[in-house]
Design a protein around this motif. Structure first.
Motif, short mmCIF file in Angstrom:
data_model
loop_
_atom_site.label_atom_id
_atom_site.label_comp_id
_atom_site.label_asym_id
_atom_site.label_seq_id
_atom_site.Cartn_x
_atom_site.Cartn_y
_atom_site.Cartn_z
N GLU A 16 -56.01 -13.09 22.83
CA GLU A 16 -55.99 -12.11 23.92
C GLU A 16 -56.68 -12.67 25.16
O GLU A 16 -56.22 -12.43 26.29
N ARG A 19 -54.23 -14.81 26.86
CA ARG A 19 -53.20 -13.97 27.47
C ARG A 19 -53.69 -13.36 28.79
O ARG A 19 -52.97 -13.32 29.79
N ARG A 47 -51.12 -18.37 17.73
CA ARG A 47 -49.93 -17.54 17.46
C ARG A 47 -49.42 -17.79 16.05
O ARG A 47 -49.04 -16.86 15.34
N THR A 56 -50.61 -8.31 14.54
CA THR A 56 -49.79 -8.03 15.70
C THR A 56 -50.59 -8.31 16.97
O THR A 56 -51.77 -7.96 17.07
N ALA A 57 -49.91 -8.96 17.91
CA ALA A 57 -50.50 -9.24 19.22
C ALA A 57 -49.34 -9.42 20.19
O ALA A 57 -48.30 -9.95 19.83
N ASP A 58 -49.55 -8.96 21.42
CA ASP A 58 -48.54 -9.16 22.45
C ASP A 58 -48.37 -10.65 22.70
O ASP A 58 -49.36 -11.39 22.78
N ARG A 59 -47.13 -11.08 22.84
CA ARG A 59 -46.85 -12.49 23.12
C ARG A 59 -47.27 -12.82 24.55
O ARG A 59 -47.26 -11.98 25.44
N ASP A 61 -46.73 -14.33 28.07
CA ASP A 61 -45.61 -14.60 28.96
C ASP A 61 -46.02 -15.73 29.89
O ASP A 61 -46.61 -15.52 30.94
#
Length: 63
Positions: A16, A19, A47, A56-59, A61
């Motif tokens: 995170e 990210r 990842r 679960t984790a947002d990818r 970008d």
């Protein structure tokens, strides 16, 4: 300490943080880059570990 020995929360927090820094790079309009290829490689390892643990984790970008 290797990633495999880190607890779930730490793995997610490391990912995170990368990210958030990528988002800051994007928000600067490309004028400044806080992260480079080393961070991308580290994020890829994180990842893989997230996927292996079925977390679960947002990818990220990437620009």
């Amino acid at each position: 300490m290797s990633i495999e020995n880190s607890n779930d929360e730490s793995v997610l927090r490391f990912y995170e943080n990368i990210r958030i820094q990528v988002a800051a790079d994007r928000a600067s309009g490309g004028r400044h880059h806080l992260l480079g290829n080393t961070a991308k490689q580290h994020a890829d390892v994180l990842r893989e570990e997230i996927d292996r643990r079925r977390l679960t984790a947002d990818r990220i970008d990437w620009p």
